[in-house]
Design a protein around this motif. Structure first.
Motif, PDB file in Angstrom:
ATOM      1  N   ALA A  21      10.380 -17.659  -4.956  1.00 33.34           N
ATOM      2  CA  ALA A  21      11.205 -18.830  -4.695  1.00 33.34           C
ATOM      3  C   ALA A  21      10.354 -19.804  -3.900  1.00 33.34           C
ATOM      4  CB  ALA A  21      12.452 -18.445  -3.905  1.00 33.34           C
ATOM      5  N   TRP A  22      10.539 -21.076  -4.131  1.00 31.80           N
ATOM      6  CA  TRP A  22       9.685 -22.065  -3.469  1.00 31.80           C
ATOM      7  C   TRP A  22       9.833 -22.018  -1.957  1.00 31.80           C
ATOM      8  CZ3 TRP A  22      11.398 -26.044  -0.423  1.00 31.80           C
ATOM      9  CH2 TRP A  22      12.755 -26.349  -0.484  1.00 31.80           C
ATOM     10  N   PRO A  26       5.876 -15.969   2.103  1.00 28.59           N
ATOM     11  CA  PRO A  26       5.035 -14.883   1.574  1.00 28.59           C
ATOM     12  C   PRO A  26       4.746 -15.031   0.080  1.00 28.59           C
ATOM     13  CG  PRO A  26       6.698 -13.980   3.037  1.00 28.59           C
ATOM     14  CD  PRO A  26       7.031 -15.440   2.843  1.00 28.59           C
ATOM     15  N   ALA A  27       5.726 -15.482  -0.681  1.00 35.22           N
ATOM     16  CA  ALA A  27       5.513 -15.670  -2.128  1.00 35.22           C
ATOM     17  C   ALA A  27       4.488 -16.767  -2.376  1.00 35.22           C
ATOM     18  CB  ALA A  27       6.829 -16.001  -2.824  1.00 35.22           C
ATOM     19  N   ARG A  28       4.593 -17.849  -1.643  1.00 44.85           N
ATOM     20  CA  ARG A  28       3.625 -18.948  -1.821  1.00 44.85           C
ATOM     21  C   ARG A  28       2.214 -18.492  -1.470  1.00 44.85           C
ATOM     22  NH1 ARG A  28       7.364 -22.269   1.039  1.00 44.85           N
ATOM     23  NH2 ARG A  28       5.790 -22.397   2.672  1.00 44.85           N
ATOM     24  N   VAL A  50       8.310 -16.352 -12.139  1.00 44.35           N
ATOM     25  CA  VAL A  50       9.715 -16.649 -12.372  1.00 44.35           C
ATOM     26  C   VAL A  50      10.311 -17.095 -11.041  1.00 44.35           C
ATOM     27  CG1 VAL A  50      11.971 -15.707 -13.003  1.00 44.35           C
ATOM     28  CG2 VAL A  50       9.925 -14.970 -14.241  1.00 44.35           C
ATOM     29  N   ASP A  51      10.859 -18.293 -11.011  1.00 46.46           N
ATOM     30  CA  ASP A  51      11.562 -18.790  -9.830  1.00 46.46           C
ATOM     31  C   ASP A  51      12.985 -18.232  -9.895  1.00 46.46           C
ATOM     32  OD1 ASP A  51      13.145 -20.287  -8.029  1.00 46.46           O
ATOM     33  OD2 ASP A  51      11.757 -21.971  -8.152  1.00 46.46           O
ATOM     34  N   VAL A  67      12.399 -11.595  -2.587  1.00 45.69           N
ATOM     35  CA  VAL A  67      11.159 -12.202  -3.055  1.00 45.69           C
ATOM     36  C   VAL A  67      10.148 -12.167  -1.921  1.00 45.69           C
ATOM     37  CG1 VAL A  67      12.202 -13.667  -4.809  1.00 45.69           C
ATOM     38  CG2 VAL A  67      11.971 -14.542  -2.504  1.00 45.69           C
ATOM     39  N   PRO A  68       8.920 -12.015  -2.258  1.00 45.89           N
ATOM     40  CA  PRO A  68       8.382 -11.857  -3.609  1.00 45.89           C
ATOM     41  C   PRO A  68       8.573 -10.439  -4.146  1.00 45.89           C
ATOM     42  CG  PRO A  68       6.608 -11.815  -2.004  1.00 45.89           C
ATOM     43  CD  PRO A  68       7.871 -12.089  -1.239  1.00 45.89           C
TER      44      PRO A  68
END
Length: 111
Positions: A21-22, A26-28, A50-51, A67-68
């Motif tokens: 998710a934007w 951590p995902a970024r 996949v968002d 997420v992530p």
């Protein structure tokens, strides 16, 4: 690293799905690791993002609760998952465990 739907060449290819998710820091931070992995493993693995906010139905289908999350799909089946922040070594270990080919195994055993 963004994914594409369909394509005749993808049906037999292994897929690493990155649910993010934007808003997730951590995902970024993992995006660059996955882009590097996608280049390195391009012959045996495709990486797609996949968002979960844009595609909640897909996240639900794969039972993504945080997420992530990385899910490795092999032969149209989810065979492994890694939830939460992960480093390059953890991601490569996940991939190698399920996609390791004989040549790569032999090269590791040699001094």
């Amino acid at each position: 690293m963004t994914g594409r739907s369909g394509g005749s060449g993808r049906s037999r290819r292994n897929l690493l799905v990155f649910f993010s998710a934007w808003r997730s820091g951590p995902a970024r931070r993992m995006e660059s690791l996955l882009a590097q992995l996608a280049r390195k493993e391009r012959h045996r693995l495709s990486v797609t993002s996949v968002d979960v906010e844009a595609q909640p139905e897909l996240a639900k289908r794969f039972n993504v609760r945080r997420v992530p999350t990385l899910i490795l799909v092999k032969g149209k089946r989810a065979v492994a998952r890694l939830e939460g922040k992960a480093n390059a070594a953890e991601i490569e270990e996940l991939v190698d465990q399920y996609l390791d080919d004989g040549a790569k195994s032999r090269s590791r055993e040699q001094p």
